[in-house]
Design an enzyme around this catalytic site. Structure first.
Site, mmCIF file in Angstrom:
data_model
loop_
_atom_site.group_PDB
_atom_site.id
_atom_site.type_symbol
_atom_site.label_atom_id
_atom_site.label_comp_id
_atom_site.label_asym_id
_atom_site.label_seq_id
_atom_site.Cartn_x
_atom_site.Cartn_y
_atom_site.Cartn_z
ATOM 1 N N HIS A 77 -9.548 -5.492 -8.324
ATOM 2 C CA HIS A 77 -8.313 -4.985 -8.766
ATOM 3 C C HIS A 77 -8.026 -5.563 -10.149
ATOM 4 C CE1 HIS A 77 -7.921 -3.985 -4.142
ATOM 5 N NE2 HIS A 77 -7.444 -2.829 -5.067
ATOM 6 N N TYR B 48 -9.034 6.707 -0.625
ATOM 7 C CA TYR B 48 -8.342 5.734 0.149
ATOM 8 C C TYR B 48 -7.122 5.657 0.877
ATOM 9 C CZ TYR B 48 -7.000 0.643 0.864
ATOM 10 O OH TYR B 48 -6.706 -0.680 1.127
ATOM 11 N N SER C 63 -1.276 0.101 2.830
ATOM 12 C CA SER C 63 -1.368 -0.313 1.571
ATOM 13 C C SER C 63 -0.274 0.676 0.904
ATOM 14 C CB SER C 63 -2.627 0.112 0.862
ATOM 15 O OG SER C 63 -2.640 0.068 -0.451
ATOM 16 N N SER C 64 0.231 -0.124 -0.143
ATOM 17 C CA SER C 64 1.333 0.773 -0.909
ATOM 18 C C SER C 64 0.755 1.866 -1.657
ATOM 19 C CB SER C 64 2.045 -0.360 -2.092
ATOM 20 O OG SER C 64 1.127 -0.651 -2.966
ATOM 21 N N CYS C 65 -0.264 1.907 -1.890
ATOM 22 C CA CYS C 65 -0.903 3.380 -2.500
ATOM 23 C C CYS C 65 -0.670 4.625 -1.702
ATOM 24 C CB CYS C 65 -2.601 2.935 -3.041
ATOM 25 S SG CYS C 65 -3.635 3.312 -1.529
ATOM 26 N N LYS D 136 -5.822 5.249 4.882
ATOM 27 C CA LYS D 136 -4.939 4.468 5.362
ATOM 28 C C LYS D 136 -3.616 5.257 6.063
ATOM 29 C CE LYS D 136 -6.308 0.152 4.252
ATOM 30 N NZ LYS D 136 -6.488 -0.634 5.383
#
Length: 321
Positions: free
Chosen positions: A192, A149, A120-122, A153
């Site tokens: 989201h 989270y 994920s880009s987070c 990841k």
């Protein structure tokens, strides 16, 4: 493209009709993957959570030993927006760590030759140069509202890279930006931002409410990628990419949350006022991915944001009928 990146590109590593286990097939990403890979001629293996809880190590290992798929796409994860991440950090880190450990380790033990892990880009630092390149990973502090989270990841990415380094496993990582599309989560407590806006604007329109209050200032910038575009990128990665580096998957442009809200309101047909509650968190100021590595493999997104939002709204309305 560097010599190393050229070396990472290969002829077809997973031609149809290979058997692919799509973990998380009922979710936004998983359902798009099933549509795309089925159309491409692959044999798809799926299990519901009731049939197989991927947090159960023994059950996951036994399933993979029995089925012995040619490839696994790990799209199963506990996901949510700012509210959900802030409220349930224990579940976000523990459930995701368990799923990743069990599926990746179980796949290797069962002889699965290809695996694609969806990050994920987070996972990128809260503040970093834009657009974000893959080597920005772990170069700065994370966004506090989704730290649990993100750390889970990151652990999955390192696990994949470790299997490559120690065992030579042909396992790779994709890093999607913000996603949306048919099958998204529209629950206002856990969704989201984009599906939450669709539902809130629709309900406000139906009720004739003159305004809708939204979290934050509306100034953060985000890019949004349709899940079907991501699925197409995943097929390309499964078939052509075998590198250590994660690969960003994004649409290449971003917009403010305020601009997004107006785009969603137009698609839904809501004409009331948008009120911003600046006492609520904004999250990361900007997240725009550099997708040069993926573009070098020949992939480009095909679905415009306005087209994708309209289609997502129509699909959600059909589920409410």
């Amino acid at each position: 493209m560097s010599n190393q990146e050229r070396a990472d590109l290969h002829e077809d590593l997973l031609p149809p009709p290979a058997r692919i286990f799509v973990a998380g097939h009922r979710g936004l990403v998983g359902s798009a993957l099933v549509r795309r890979l089925t159309a491409a001629g692959y044999e798809i293996i799926v299990r519901t959570r009731a049939e197989l809880d991927l947090r159960d190590e023994a059950a996951t290992a036994a399933f993979l030993r029995q089925e012995r798929p040619d490839a696994v796409v790990l799209a199963a994860a506990k996901v949510g927006g700012i509210m959900a991440n802030s409220t349930y950090p224990v579940q976000f880190i523990e459930d995701n760590l368990r799923i990743q450990l069990n599926v990746i380790a179980g796949s290797y033990a069962a002889g699965v030759r290809r695996l694609l892990f969806l990050g994920s880009s987070c996972i990128y630092p809260r503040v970093t140069a834009q657009p974000i390149t893959e080597d920005a990973l772990m170069t700065g502090p994370l966004e506090p509202t989704n730290e649990a989270y993100a750390i889970a990841k990151i652990a999955g990415i390192v696990q994949v890279q470790s299997y490559r380094k120690q065992y030579g496993a042909s396992y790779v990582v994709a890093m999607p930006g913000n996603l949306y599309g048919p099958g998204d989560n529209f629950d206002l407590e856990t969704s989201h931002v984009l599906p939450a806006m669709i539902r809130r604007f629709h309900e406000a329109k139906e009720a004739g409410r003159p305004e809708v209050a939204l979290w934050g200032t509306g100034t953060p910038r985000r890019e949004f990628l349709h899940s079907d575009d991501l699925a197409a990128a995943c097929e390309v990665l499964l078939r052509r990419y075998d590198g250590d580096a994660p690969v960003n998957v994004g649409c290449g442009y971003d917009l403010t949350i305020h601009e997004l809200a107006r785009t969603v309101a137009d698609a839904v047909g809501y004409t009331g006022e948008l009120v911003w509650d600046s006492s609520k968190p904004d999250g990361t100021p900007r997240k725009l991915l550099d997708t040069g590595r993926l573009a070098a493999l020949g992939w480009q997104p095909q679905i415009s944001l306005s087209e994708g939002i309209a289609a997502t709204y129509r699909a959600w309305r059909q589920t409410q009928a």
